[in-house]
Design an enzyme around this catalytic site. Structure first.
Site, PDB file in Angstrom:
ATOM      1  N   SER A 292      -4.611   2.299  15.049  1.00 31.93           N
ATOM      2  CA  SER A 292      -3.640   3.213  15.665  1.00 31.93           C
ATOM      3  C   SER A 292      -3.902   3.204  17.166  1.00 31.93           C
ATOM      4  O   SER A 292      -5.020   2.866  17.589  1.00 31.93           O
ATOM      5  CB  SER A 292      -3.885   4.629  15.122  1.00 31.93           C
ATOM      6  OG  SER A 292      -3.189   5.588  15.878  1.00 31.93           O
TER       7      SER A 292
ATOM      8  N   TYR B 200      -8.906  12.336  12.537  1.00 32.03           N
ATOM      9  CA  TYR B 200      -8.171  11.093  12.238  1.00 32.03           C
ATOM     10  C   TYR B 200      -8.480  10.017  13.278  1.00 32.03           C
ATOM     11  O   TYR B 200      -8.802   8.882  12.939  1.00 32.03           O
ATOM     12  CB  TYR B 200      -6.677  11.410  12.200  1.00 32.03           C
ATOM     13  CG  TYR B 200      -5.780  10.197  12.139  1.00 32.03           C
ATOM     14  CD1 TYR B 200      -5.775   9.376  11.018  1.00 32.03           C
ATOM     15  CD2 TYR B 200      -4.935   9.878  13.206  1.00 32.03           C
ATOM     16  CE1 TYR B 200      -4.943   8.257  10.961  1.00 32.03           C
ATOM     17  CE2 TYR B 200      -4.104   8.773  13.151  1.00 32.03           C
ATOM     18  CZ  TYR B 200      -4.113   7.962  12.028  1.00 32.03           C
ATOM     19  OH  TYR B 200      -3.302   6.860  11.983  1.00 32.03           O
TER      20      TYR B 200
HETATM   21  N1  NAP Z   1       3.158   6.381  10.973  1.00 31.28           N
HETATM   22  C1  NAP Z   1       2.469   6.479  12.086  1.00 31.28           C
HETATM   23  O1  NAP Z   1       2.888   7.189  13.015  1.00 31.28           O
HETATM   24  C2  NAP Z   1       1.184   5.696  12.265  1.00 31.28           C
HETATM   25  C3  NAP Z   1       0.692   5.522  13.568  1.00 31.28           C
HETATM   26  C4  NAP Z   1      -0.494   4.824  13.750  1.00 31.28           C
HETATM   27  C5  NAP Z   1      -1.163   4.282  12.657  1.00 31.28           C
HETATM   28  N2  NAP Z   1      -0.671   4.470  11.390  1.00 31.28           N
HETATM   29  C6  NAP Z   1      -1.457   3.909  10.281  1.00 31.28           C
HETATM   30  O2  NAP Z   1      -0.618   3.065   9.506  1.00 31.28           O
HETATM   31  C7  NAP Z   1      -1.101   3.022   8.165  1.00 31.28           C
HETATM   32  C8  NAP Z   1       0.053   3.233   7.210  1.00 31.28           C
HETATM   33  O3  NAP Z   1       0.587   4.528   7.403  1.00 31.28           O
HETATM   34  P1  NAP Z   1       2.140   4.880   7.233  1.00 31.28           P
HETATM   35  O4  NAP Z   1       2.607   5.420   8.516  1.00 31.28           O
HETATM   36  O5  NAP Z   1       2.869   3.767   6.607  1.00 31.28           O
HETATM   37  O6  NAP Z   1       1.994   6.146   6.248  1.00 31.28           O
HETATM   38  P2  NAP Z   1       2.622   6.457   4.802  1.00 31.28           P
HETATM   39  O7  NAP Z   1       4.080   6.201   4.794  1.00 31.28           O
HETATM   40  O8  NAP Z   1       2.133   7.833   4.476  1.00 31.28           O
HETATM   41  O9  NAP Z   1       1.887   5.385   3.857  1.00 31.28           O
HETATM   42  C9  NAP Z   1       0.510   5.467   3.612  1.00 31.28           C
HETATM   43  C10 NAP Z   1       0.141   4.509   2.495  1.00 31.28           C
HETATM   44  O10 NAP Z   1      -1.283   4.596   2.289  1.00 31.28           O
HETATM   45  C11 NAP Z   1      -1.524   4.711   0.906  1.00 31.28           C
HETATM   46  N3  NAP Z   1      -2.769   5.399   0.628  1.00 31.28           N
HETATM   47  C12 NAP Z   1      -3.192   6.594   1.116  1.00 31.28           C
HETATM   48  N4  NAP Z   1      -4.381   6.916   0.578  1.00 31.28           N
HETATM   49  C13 NAP Z   1      -4.721   5.895  -0.256  1.00 31.28           C
HETATM   50  C14 NAP Z   1      -5.822   5.631  -1.098  1.00 31.28           C
HETATM   51  N5  NAP Z   1      -6.844   6.508  -1.243  1.00 31.28           N
HETATM   52  N6  NAP Z   1      -5.862   4.473  -1.801  1.00 31.28           N
HETATM   53  C15 NAP Z   1      -4.842   3.591  -1.691  1.00 31.28           C
HETATM   54  N7  NAP Z   1      -3.760   3.778  -0.928  1.00 31.28           N
HETATM   55  C16 NAP Z   1      -3.703   4.923  -0.220  1.00 31.28           C
HETATM   56  C17 NAP Z   1      -0.302   5.458   0.352  1.00 31.28           C
HETATM   57  O11 NAP Z   1      -0.095   5.087  -0.993  1.00 31.28           O
HETATM   58  P3  NAP Z   1      -0.347   5.994  -2.287  1.00 31.28           P
HETATM   59  O12 NAP Z   1      -0.115   7.419  -1.909  1.00 31.28           O
HETATM   60  O13 NAP Z   1       0.594   5.455  -3.309  1.00 31.28           O
HETATM   61  O14 NAP Z   1      -1.757   5.686  -2.638  1.00 31.28           O
HETATM   62  C18 NAP Z   1       0.820   4.854   1.193  1.00 31.28           C
HETATM   63  O15 NAP Z   1       1.288   3.662   0.608  1.00 31.28           O
HETATM   64  C19 NAP Z   1      -2.205   4.085   8.063  1.00 31.28           C
HETATM   65  O16 NAP Z   1      -3.463   3.466   8.142  1.00 31.28           O
HETATM   66  C20 NAP Z   1      -1.965   4.955   9.293  1.00 31.28           C
HETATM   67  O17 NAP Z   1      -3.148   5.565   9.750  1.00 31.28           O
HETATM   68  C21 NAP Z   1       0.495   5.161  11.174  1.00 31.28           C
END
Ligand code: NAP
Length: 286
Positions: A136, A149
Protein backbone atom coordinates in the site's frame (compact mmCIF):
# COMPACT_ATOMS: atom_id res chain seq x y z
CA UNK A 1 3.87 -15.32 -23.68
CA UNK A 2 4.01 -18.65 -21.88
CA UNK A 3 1.12 -19.87 -19.78
CA UNK A 4 1.93 -19.56 -16.07
CA UNK A 5 0.40 -21.16 -12.99
CA UNK A 6 -0.61 -18.17 -10.84
CA UNK A 7 -2.08 -18.14 -7.33
CA UNK A 8 -4.01 -15.00 -6.35
CA UNK A 9 -4.87 -14.79 -2.64
CA UNK A 10 -7.88 -12.67 -1.71
CA UNK A 11 -9.50 -13.36 -5.08
CA UNK A 12 -13.09 -13.28 -3.79
CA UNK A 13 -13.32 -9.47 -3.98
CA UNK A 14 -11.74 -6.20 -5.07
CA UNK A 15 -8.22 -6.11 -6.45
CA UNK A 16 -7.57 -9.86 -6.22
CA UNK A 17 -10.78 -10.77 -8.02
CA UNK A 18 -10.12 -8.27 -10.82
CA UNK A 19 -6.51 -9.48 -11.14
CA UNK A 20 -7.57 -13.15 -11.26
CA UNK A 21 -10.08 -12.47 -14.05
CA UNK A 22 -7.64 -10.31 -16.08
CA UNK A 23 -4.76 -12.81 -15.82
CA UNK A 24 -7.03 -15.73 -16.78
CA UNK A 25 -8.31 -13.75 -19.78
CA UNK A 26 -4.77 -13.30 -21.06
CA UNK A 27 -4.28 -17.07 -21.00
CA UNK A 28 -2.66 -17.88 -17.66
CA UNK A 29 -3.80 -20.77 -15.48
CA UNK A 30 -5.11 -18.84 -12.48
CA UNK A 31 -5.99 -20.28 -9.09
CA UNK A 32 -8.09 -17.83 -7.08
CA UNK A 33 -8.15 -18.23 -3.29
CA UNK A 34 -10.18 -16.87 -0.40
CA UNK A 35 -12.35 -17.86 2.55
CA UNK A 36 -15.85 -17.25 1.12
CA UNK A 37 -16.96 -20.34 -0.78
CA UNK A 38 -19.96 -18.67 -2.48
CA UNK A 39 -17.73 -15.87 -3.80
CA UNK A 40 -15.16 -18.42 -5.02
CA UNK A 41 -17.89 -20.32 -6.88
CA UNK A 42 -19.11 -17.06 -8.41
CA UNK A 43 -15.56 -16.30 -9.58
CA UNK A 44 -15.21 -19.77 -11.11
CA UNK A 45 -18.56 -19.33 -12.93
CA UNK A 46 -17.49 -15.94 -14.32
CA UNK A 47 -13.93 -16.67 -15.44
CA UNK A 48 -11.80 -19.56 -16.56
CA UNK A 49 -10.08 -20.03 -13.21
CA UNK A 50 -9.60 -22.77 -10.64
CA UNK A 51 -10.45 -21.87 -7.06
CA UNK A 52 -9.27 -23.08 -3.67
CA UNK A 53 -10.56 -22.28 -0.22
CA UNK A 54 -7.82 -20.61 1.78
CA UNK A 55 -7.59 -18.79 5.08
CA UNK A 56 -4.04 -17.41 5.19
CA UNK A 57 -4.16 -17.23 9.01
CA UNK A 58 -4.76 -20.99 9.37
CA UNK A 59 -1.75 -23.28 8.83
CA UNK A 60 -4.04 -26.31 8.17
CA UNK A 61 -6.01 -24.38 5.56
CA UNK A 62 -2.73 -23.35 3.88
CA UNK A 63 -1.51 -26.96 3.89
CA UNK A 64 -4.79 -28.23 2.38
CA UNK A 65 -4.76 -25.47 -0.27
CA UNK A 66 -1.16 -26.30 -1.22
CA UNK A 67 -2.07 -29.99 -1.65
CA UNK A 68 -4.98 -28.96 -3.90
CA UNK A 69 -2.68 -26.64 -5.90
CA UNK A 70 -0.20 -29.49 -6.30
CA UNK A 71 -3.04 -31.59 -7.76
CA UNK A 72 -4.24 -28.77 -10.06
CA UNK A 73 -0.71 -28.09 -11.37
CA UNK A 74 0.07 -31.84 -11.65
CA UNK A 75 3.05 -31.44 -9.32
CA UNK A 76 4.55 -28.47 -11.23
CA UNK A 77 3.80 -25.96 -8.45
CA UNK A 78 3.26 -22.25 -8.88
CA UNK A 79 5.16 -19.94 -11.22
CA UNK A 80 3.72 -16.77 -9.68
CA UNK A 81 2.12 -15.94 -6.35
CA UNK A 82 0.19 -12.74 -5.82
CA UNK A 83 0.02 -12.17 -2.05
CA UNK A 84 -2.99 -9.90 -2.02
CA UNK A 85 -5.22 -11.08 0.88
CA UNK A 86 -5.48 -8.42 3.55
CA UNK A 87 -7.64 -5.92 5.39
CA UNK A 88 -7.34 -2.63 7.22
CA UNK A 89 -7.83 -2.17 10.98
CA UNK A 90 -8.32 1.57 11.57
CA UNK A 91 -8.50 3.23 14.95
CA UNK A 92 -6.41 5.22 17.43
CA UNK A 93 -3.36 3.04 18.15
CA UNK A 94 -3.77 3.34 21.93
CA UNK A 95 -7.33 1.97 21.69
CA UNK A 96 -6.50 -1.09 19.62
CA UNK A 97 -6.14 -4.14 21.86
CA UNK A 98 -3.63 -6.97 21.56
CA UNK A 99 -6.17 -9.36 20.03
CA UNK A 100 -7.13 -6.96 17.23
CA UNK A 101 -3.51 -5.97 16.56
CA UNK A 102 -2.42 -9.62 16.47
CA UNK A 103 -5.27 -10.50 14.10
CA UNK A 104 -4.18 -7.66 11.77
CA UNK A 105 -0.60 -8.98 11.71
CA UNK A 106 -1.79 -12.59 11.45
CA UNK A 107 -3.49 -11.86 8.10
CA UNK A 108 -1.38 -9.13 6.52
CA UNK A 109 2.11 -10.23 7.64
CA UNK A 110 2.19 -13.80 8.96
CA UNK A 111 -0.38 -14.92 6.35
CA UNK A 112 1.73 -13.50 3.53
CA UNK A 113 4.88 -15.16 4.89
CA UNK A 114 3.06 -18.49 5.45
CA UNK A 115 2.08 -18.58 1.77
CA UNK A 116 5.54 -17.43 0.65
CA UNK A 117 7.29 -20.15 2.68
CA UNK A 118 4.94 -22.76 1.24
CA UNK A 119 5.64 -21.90 -2.41
CA UNK A 120 9.32 -20.99 -2.42
CA UNK A 121 10.91 -24.48 -2.18
CA UNK A 122 9.39 -25.59 -5.54
CA UNK A 123 10.44 -22.28 -7.14
CA UNK A 124 14.01 -22.77 -5.89
CA UNK A 125 14.04 -26.32 -7.31
CA UNK A 126 12.94 -24.99 -10.72
CA UNK A 127 15.33 -22.01 -10.50
CA UNK A 128 12.58 -19.50 -11.29
CA UNK A 129 9.45 -17.91 -9.89
CA UNK A 130 7.84 -14.61 -9.04
CA UNK A 131 6.31 -13.28 -5.82
CA UNK A 132 4.16 -10.17 -6.03
CA UNK A 133 3.26 -8.64 -2.68
CA UNK A 134 0.34 -6.21 -2.54
CA UNK A 135 1.40 -3.56 -0.05
CA UNK A 136 0.00 0.00 0.00
CA UNK A 137 1.17 3.60 -0.19
CA UNK A 138 0.52 3.18 3.54
CA UNK A 139 3.66 1.03 3.52
CA UNK A 140 5.67 4.11 2.53
CA UNK A 141 3.93 6.79 4.58
CA UNK A 142 1.84 6.53 7.77
CA UNK A 143 -1.64 7.98 8.13
CA UNK A 144 -3.16 8.81 11.55
CA UNK A 145 -5.62 6.14 12.74
CA UNK A 146 -4.11 3.69 10.24
CA UNK A 147 -0.96 3.04 12.28
CA UNK A 148 -1.81 -0.62 12.90
CA UNK A 149 -2.63 -1.35 9.26
CA UNK A 150 0.18 0.82 7.87
CA UNK A 151 2.73 -0.87 10.13
CA UNK A 152 1.79 -4.27 8.63
CA UNK A 153 2.48 -2.82 5.17
CA UNK A 154 5.81 -1.34 6.37
CA UNK A 155 6.64 -4.86 7.55
CA UNK A 156 5.77 -6.28 4.12
CA UNK A 157 7.92 -3.63 2.44
CA UNK A 158 10.90 -4.49 4.61
CA UNK A 159 10.43 -8.26 4.24
CA UNK A 160 10.04 -7.92 0.47
CA UNK A 161 13.30 -5.96 0.29
CA UNK A 162 15.04 -8.81 2.12
CA UNK A 163 13.29 -11.52 0.06
CA UNK A 164 14.22 -9.81 -3.21
CA UNK A 165 17.92 -10.22 -2.47
CA UNK A 166 17.69 -13.60 -0.71
CA UNK A 167 15.55 -15.23 -3.42
CA UNK A 168 17.03 -13.31 -6.35
CA UNK A 169 20.03 -15.58 -6.03
CA UNK A 170 17.73 -18.51 -6.99
CA UNK A 171 16.03 -16.84 -9.96
CA UNK A 172 12.97 -15.70 -8.01
CA UNK A 173 11.78 -12.10 -8.52
CA UNK A 174 9.98 -10.22 -5.76
CA UNK A 175 7.89 -7.14 -6.61
CA UNK A 176 5.79 -4.79 -4.49
CA UNK A 177 2.51 -3.25 -5.64
CA UNK A 178 1.58 -0.16 -3.62
CA UNK A 179 -1.98 1.04 -4.25
CA UNK A 180 -3.44 4.31 -3.03
CA UNK A 181 -7.17 4.32 -2.16
CA UNK A 182 -9.07 1.92 -4.47
CA UNK A 183 -12.84 1.30 -4.63
CA UNK A 184 -13.28 -2.24 -3.29
CA UNK A 185 -14.83 -3.86 -0.21
CA UNK A 186 -11.79 -2.55 1.74
CA UNK A 187 -13.54 0.60 3.11
CA UNK A 188 -16.64 -1.33 4.26
CA UNK A 189 -14.46 -3.96 6.01
CA UNK A 190 -12.45 -1.13 7.64
CA UNK A 191 -15.63 0.50 8.97
CA UNK A 192 -16.74 -2.82 10.47
CA UNK A 193 -13.33 -3.18 12.09
CA UNK A 194 -13.39 0.37 13.52
CA UNK A 195 -16.78 -0.28 15.10
CA UNK A 196 -15.19 -3.21 16.97
CA UNK A 197 -12.35 -1.02 18.26
CA UNK A 198 -14.49 1.94 19.36
CA UNK A 199 -14.67 2.40 23.16
CA UNK A 200 -17.23 4.23 25.30
CA UNK A 201 -15.97 7.65 26.47
CA UNK A 202 -13.02 7.69 24.10
CA UNK A 203 -11.09 10.99 23.85
CA UNK A 204 -11.20 10.31 20.10
CA UNK A 205 -15.05 10.29 20.01
CA UNK A 206 -15.12 13.17 17.50
CA UNK A 207 -12.87 11.25 15.11
CA UNK A 208 -14.92 8.05 15.46
CA UNK A 209 -18.00 10.14 14.65
CA UNK A 210 -16.31 11.23 11.43
CA UNK A 211 -15.28 7.71 10.37
CA UNK A 212 -18.07 7.37 7.79
CA UNK A 213 -17.36 10.84 6.36
CA UNK A 214 -13.61 10.09 6.16
CA UNK A 215 -14.30 6.79 4.41
CA UNK A 216 -16.61 8.59 1.95
CA UNK A 217 -13.93 11.24 1.32
CA UNK A 218 -11.31 8.55 0.69
CA UNK A 219 -13.76 6.73 -1.60
CA UNK A 220 -14.30 9.96 -3.57
CA UNK A 221 -10.57 10.08 -4.36
CA UNK A 222 -10.31 6.32 -4.93
CA UNK A 223 -9.10 4.67 -8.12
CA UNK A 224 -10.43 1.45 -9.70
CA UNK A 225 -9.15 -2.11 -9.14
CA UNK A 226 -8.21 -2.09 -12.84
CA UNK A 227 -5.55 0.58 -12.10
CA UNK A 228 -3.86 -1.91 -9.77
CA UNK A 229 -4.43 -4.82 -12.14
CA UNK A 230 -2.38 -3.05 -14.83
CA UNK A 231 0.59 -2.95 -12.44
CA UNK A 232 0.08 -6.58 -11.39
CA UNK A 233 -0.06 -7.70 -15.04
CA UNK A 234 3.21 -5.89 -15.71
CA UNK A 235 4.81 -7.49 -12.64
CA UNK A 236 3.67 -10.93 -13.88
CA UNK A 237 4.54 -10.62 -17.58
CA UNK A 238 7.55 -8.29 -17.80
CA UNK A 239 10.91 -9.92 -18.41
CA UNK A 240 12.09 -8.05 -15.32
CA UNK A 241 9.41 -6.64 -12.99
CA UNK A 242 9.88 -3.31 -11.29
CA UNK A 243 10.77 -3.39 -7.60
CA UNK A 244 7.82 -1.14 -6.67
CA UNK A 245 4.63 -0.09 -8.47
CA UNK A 246 2.78 2.88 -6.95
CA UNK A 247 -0.75 3.05 -8.40
CA UNK A 248 -2.77 4.87 -9.61
CA UNK A 249 -0.81 7.83 -10.95
CA UNK A 250 -2.54 10.31 -8.56
CA UNK A 251 -1.34 8.23 -5.58
CA UNK A 252 2.18 8.19 -6.94
CA UNK A 253 2.08 11.99 -7.26
CA UNK A 254 0.54 12.40 -3.79
CA UNK A 255 3.14 10.11 -2.20
CA UNK A 256 6.02 11.99 -3.82
CA UNK A 257 4.57 15.31 -2.61
CA UNK A 258 4.02 14.08 0.96
CA UNK A 259 7.57 12.76 1.17
CA UNK A 260 8.90 16.17 0.18
CA UNK A 261 7.11 18.00 3.02
CA UNK A 262 8.85 18.56 6.37
CA UNK A 263 7.48 15.96 8.84
CA UNK A 264 5.90 18.52 11.22
CA UNK A 265 4.12 20.21 8.33
CA UNK A 266 2.77 16.87 7.07
CA UNK A 267 1.65 16.02 10.64
CA UNK A 268 -0.33 19.28 10.81
CA UNK A 269 -2.00 18.66 7.43
CA UNK A 270 -2.94 15.09 8.35
CA UNK A 271 -4.24 16.14 11.80
CA UNK A 272 -6.47 18.73 10.18
CA UNK A 273 -7.66 16.19 7.57
CA UNK A 274 -8.85 13.76 10.28
CA UNK A 275 -10.35 16.57 12.39
CA UNK A 276 -7.84 16.73 15.24
CA UNK A 277 -6.96 20.13 16.67
CA UNK A 278 -3.28 19.97 17.61
CA UNK A 279 -2.60 21.19 21.16
CA UNK A 280 0.72 22.65 22.26
CA UNK A 281 2.38 19.96 24.38
CA UNK A 282 2.64 21.02 28.02
CA UNK A 283 6.12 21.65 29.41
CA UNK A 284 7.05 18.53 31.40
CA UNK A 285 9.66 20.20 33.60
CA UNK A 286 9.40 23.43 35.58
N1 NAP B 1 -8.68 -0.82 -1.48
C1 NAP B 1 -7.72 -0.02 -1.08
O1 NAP B 1 -7.95 1.19 -0.91
C2 NAP B 1 -6.32 -0.55 -0.86
C3 NAP B 1 -5.26 0.37 -0.82
C4 NAP B 1 -3.97 -0.10 -0.60
C5 NAP B 1 -3.74 -1.46 -0.46
N2 NAP B 1 -4.79 -2.35 -0.50
C6 NAP B 1 -4.47 -3.77 -0.30
O2 NAP B 1 -4.98 -4.51 -1.40
C7 NAP B 1 -5.26 -5.84 -0.97
C8 NAP B 1 -6.63 -6.25 -1.45
O3 NAP B 1 -7.60 -5.42 -0.84
P1 NAP B 1 -8.96 -4.96 -1.55
O4 NAP B 1 -8.96 -3.50 -1.58
O5 NAP B 1 -9.18 -5.71 -2.80
O6 NAP B 1 -9.99 -5.38 -0.39
P2 NAP B 1 -11.29 -6.33 -0.41
O7 NAP B 1 -12.18 -6.00 -1.54
O8 NAP B 1 -11.83 -6.24 0.98
O9 NAP B 1 -10.66 -7.79 -0.64
C9 NAP B 1 -9.85 -8.39 0.33
C10 NAP B 1 -9.62 -9.85 -0.04
O10 NAP B 1 -8.76 -10.42 0.97
C11 NAP B 1 -9.31 -11.66 1.36
N3 NAP B 1 -8.94 -12.02 2.71
C12 NAP B 1 -9.04 -11.26 3.84
N4 NAP B 1 -8.63 -11.97 4.91
C13 NAP B 1 -8.25 -13.19 4.44
C14 NAP B 1 -7.74 -14.36 5.04
N5 NAP B 1 -7.56 -14.46 6.38
N6 NAP B 1 -7.43 -15.43 4.27
C15 NAP B 1 -7.63 -15.36 2.93
N7 NAP B 1 -8.12 -14.30 2.29
C16 NAP B 1 -8.43 -13.22 3.05
C17 NAP B 1 -10.83 -11.49 1.20
O11 NAP B 1 -11.42 -12.74 0.93
P3 NAP B 1 -12.34 -13.60 1.92
O12 NAP B 1 -13.08 -12.65 2.81
O13 NAP B 1 -13.20 -14.41 1.01
O14 NAP B 1 -11.36 -14.45 2.63
C18 NAP B 1 -10.90 -10.64 -0.07
O15 NAP B 1 -10.87 -11.47 -1.21
C19 NAP B 1 -5.09 -5.86 0.56
O16 NAP B 1 -3.84 -6.41 0.89
C20 NAP B 1 -5.13 -4.38 0.93
O17 NAP B 1 -4.41 -4.11 2.10
C21 NAP B 1 -6.07 -1.92 -0.71
Amino acid sequence: MSKLFILVTGATAGIGRAAAIALAREGHHVIGAGRRIDALEQLRAEANVDVVRLDVTDPQSVEAAMAEIDRITAGHGLDVVINNAGYGLPGPLTEIGDAELRAQYETNVFGLMRITRAVVPAMIRRGRGRIINVSSIGGRITFPFFGAYNSTKYAIESMSDALRVELGAFGIDVALVEPGPIKTEFAAVSLTEVSRVQREGSPFAAVYARADALAAESDRMAGKPEDVVRAIRHAVNARRPRVRYVVPRAASFGLALMRLLPTRMLDAILARFVGLARRRPAQLTA
